[in-house]
Design a protein around this motif. Structure first.
Motif, PDB file in Angstrom:
ATOM      1  N   PRO A 264      29.408  49.532   8.404  1.00  0.00           N
ATOM      2  CA  PRO A 264      30.779  49.657   8.910  1.00  0.00           C
ATOM      3  C   PRO A 264      30.824  50.075  10.380  1.00  0.00           C
ATOM      4  O   PRO A 264      30.009  50.891  10.836  1.00  0.00           O
ATOM      5  CB  PRO A 264      31.385  50.745   8.015  1.00  0.00           C
ATOM      6  CG  PRO A 264      30.553  50.733   6.785  1.00  0.00           C
ATOM      7  CD  PRO A 264      29.170  50.378   7.229  1.00  0.00           C
ATOM      8  N   TRP A 265      31.766  49.499  11.105  1.00  0.00           N
ATOM      9  CA  TRP A 265      31.970  49.859  12.514  1.00  0.00           C
ATOM     10  C   TRP A 265      32.582  51.256  12.633  1.00  0.00           C
ATOM     11  O   TRP A 265      32.269  52.005  13.560  1.00  0.00           O
ATOM     12  CB  TRP A 265      32.892  48.810  13.145  1.00  0.00           C
ATOM     13  CG  TRP A 265      33.378  49.089  14.525  1.00  0.00           C
ATOM     14  CD1 TRP A 265      34.633  49.449  14.896  1.00  0.00           C
ATOM     15  CD2 TRP A 265      32.618  48.998  15.738  1.00  0.00           C
ATOM     16  NE1 TRP A 265      34.709  49.585  16.263  1.00  0.00           N
ATOM     17  CE2 TRP A 265      33.482  49.316  16.797  1.00  0.00           C
ATOM     18  CE3 TRP A 265      31.287  48.680  16.011  1.00  0.00           C
ATOM     19  CZ2 TRP A 265      33.067  49.329  18.127  1.00  0.00           C
ATOM     20  CZ3 TRP A 265      30.863  48.694  17.341  1.00  0.00           C
ATOM     21  CH2 TRP A 265      31.745  49.012  18.377  1.00  0.00           C
ATOM     22  N   GLU A 266      33.436  51.619  11.683  1.00  0.00           N
ATOM     23  CA  GLU A 266      34.099  52.914  11.727  1.00  0.00           C
ATOM     24  C   GLU A 266      33.079  54.050  11.639  1.00  0.00           C
ATOM     25  O   GLU A 266      32.083  53.959  10.958  1.00  0.00           O
ATOM     26  CB  GLU A 266      35.101  53.031  10.568  1.00  0.00           C
ATOM     27  CG  GLU A 266      36.287  52.075  10.660  1.00  0.00           C
ATOM     28  CD  GLU A 266      35.902  50.634  10.359  1.00  0.00           C
ATOM     29  OE1 GLU A 266      36.585  49.713  10.852  1.00  0.00           O
ATOM     30  OE2 GLU A 266      34.896  50.438   9.638  1.00  0.00           O
TER      31      GLU A 266
ATOM     32  N   HIS B 223      27.248  45.295  14.135  1.00  0.00           N
ATOM     33  CA  HIS B 223      27.467  45.996  12.875  1.00  0.00           C
ATOM     34  C   HIS B 223      27.675  45.017  11.734  1.00  0.00           C
ATOM     35  O   HIS B 223      27.211  45.238  10.613  1.00  0.00           O
ATOM     36  CB  HIS B 223      28.659  46.954  13.000  1.00  0.00           C
ATOM     37  CG  HIS B 223      28.347  48.205  13.742  1.00  0.00           C
ATOM     38  ND1 HIS B 223      28.086  48.231  15.095  1.00  0.00           N
ATOM     39  CD2 HIS B 223      28.232  49.493  13.318  1.00  0.00           C
ATOM     40  CE1 HIS B 223      27.831  49.471  15.478  1.00  0.00           C
ATOM     41  NE2 HIS B 223      27.915  50.261  14.419  1.00  0.00           N
ATOM     42  N   GLU B 224      28.368  43.923  12.007  1.00  0.00           N
ATOM     43  CA  GLU B 224      28.565  42.908  10.974  1.00  0.00           C
ATOM     44  C   GLU B 224      27.231  42.293  10.557  1.00  0.00           C
ATOM     45  O   GLU B 224      26.980  42.082   9.364  1.00  0.00           O
ATOM     46  CB  GLU B 224      29.511  41.833  11.501  1.00  0.00           C
ATOM     47  CG  GLU B 224      30.933  42.354  11.718  1.00  0.00           C
ATOM     48  CD  GLU B 224      31.809  41.345  12.451  1.00  0.00           C
ATOM     49  OE1 GLU B 224      31.327  40.223  12.706  1.00  0.00           O
ATOM     50  OE2 GLU B 224      32.958  41.692  12.785  1.00  0.00           O
TER      51      GLU B 224
ATOM     52  N   GLN C 173      30.788  45.269  17.899  1.00  0.00           N
ATOM     53  CA  GLN C 173      31.196  45.034  16.513  1.00  0.00           C
ATOM     54  C   GLN C 173      30.387  43.934  15.809  1.00  0.00           C
ATOM     55  O   GLN C 173      30.040  44.089  14.635  1.00  0.00           O
ATOM     56  CB  GLN C 173      32.692  44.742  16.471  1.00  0.00           C
ATOM     57  CG  GLN C 173      33.528  46.003  16.725  1.00  0.00           C
ATOM     58  CD  GLN C 173      34.982  45.697  17.027  1.00  0.00           C
ATOM     59  OE1 GLN C 173      35.292  45.195  18.093  1.00  0.00           O
ATOM     60  NE2 GLN C 173      35.860  46.026  16.099  1.00  0.00           N
TER      61      GLN C 173
END
Length: 325
Positions: free
Chosen positions: A120-122, A114-115, A111
């Protein structure tokens, strides 16, 4: 079974006494020692030599060893630029590139990436699959691309890889969804299951998905990512691997053993572990060497090279005495 190794590109693997430029010599030594492949890892969370930069540096000074990423994280790069970079490495290496990709996993190794990338992580898996589809479309000469995450009504002429179809793309992952996607869309599978039985079960699922998608039985190369430490003293091997796990993964060995494949101990013990994975179906093994500095990496490279000779990993053939039936 082909055996490859990871280049120790992480700073903690070549400091404080090492020089990262020595990784070029390490790559040459791996080729001279007969290894089938040389892989690099990808991350923004620990200091390391960027993987595609490393492979571009290694490509002109090697001749036949396969070069690979394990695993490249496409979320860290803009997709069109990444396609150009991958095609360039494939060209510079004369078509020796293999691209294993991943989408990260929950926790500190997924995660946060991705940040950092502001993505987005989704739905990360769908984004990964579409990115790979975009790469392949670019390499095939597509002039437009319309997807859920990436849409380009007009694409410029792309850098064409050495091979018309582009480098083979493998997927790392062992969830049921990842196994199905590997069988349907990817050219290889590079997981790290902690038990050979898990590998065999996963490979069966990959092949079932490939068959259902109308692909050939050998369409997916079965590979394995494994941490390796060879030492005449099993306890010394365990201590060093524990220190390596804490330094490289931020966790003790016992925690790492629950999630990743590990072969450690005497040469005989390591050979036995690798043999079990081969019997489970693995055809290309990529070893991350458990050593804390560059000198130790070289030592482990030589020990694995000795172990990888056919007599070491192949069960002995019974020789019948003269005159026997």
């Amino acid at each position: 079974m082909d055996i490859g190794v990871f280049l120790p590109t992480g700073r903690q693997q070549w400091q404080p006494a090492g020089d990262p430029r020595e990784l070029i010599g390490f790559a040459r030594r791996a080729e001279e020692s007969g290894f089938a492949s040389l892989f690099v890892n990808d991350s923004l969370l620990t200091p390391r030599i960027e993987p595609l930069t490393m492979l571009a540096a290694v490509a002109p000074v090697t001749e036949h060893i396969r070069l690979g990423t394990g695993a490249l994280l496409p979320v860290l790069r803009r997709p069109v630029q990444a396609a150009q970079a991958l095609a360039s490495v494939d060209l510079l290496s004369g078509g020796r590139l293999t691209v294993a990709v991943g989408a990260g996993f929950p926790g500190r190794f997924g995660q946060p990436l991705h940040e950092l990338s502001q993505v987005p992580w989704e739905r990360r898996f769908a984004r990964l699959d579409e990115t790979v589809a975009l790469w392949r479309a670019l390499w095939a000469g597509a002039t437009e691309f319309c997807g859920e995450f990436h849409s380009f009504p007009e694409l410029p002429p792309a850098t064409v890889p050495f091979r018309p179809s582009g480098p083979p793309i493998w997927l790392g992952g062992a969830t049921p969804a990842a196994l199905a996607r590997t069988g349907r869309h990817y050219d290889g599978w590079l997981p790290y299951p902690p038990e050979p039985a898990d590998y065999a079960t996963g490979l069966a699922a990959v092949r079932k998905a490939a068959d259902e998608a109308g692909r050939a039985p050998d369409a997916v190369t079965p590979a394995l990512f494994v941490n390796v430490r060879i030492d005449p003293d099993p306890e010394a091997a365990r201590r060093t691997m524990d220190a390596y796990a804490r330094s490289n993964y931020g966790m003790p060995l016992e925690e790492l053993r629950r999630i990743q494949a590990i072969a450690m101990g005497t040469p005989e013990q390591v050979a036995a572990t690798l043999r079990r994975y081969r019997e489970a179906g693995a055809e290309h093994l990529v070893a991350r060497l458990g050593a804390l500095d560059l000198a130790g990496q070289y030592e482990q490279l030589e020990r694995l090279a000795a172990l990888a000779r056919p007599a070491a990993v192949t069960p002995p053939v019974a020789i019948k005495p003269p005159g026997s039936p």
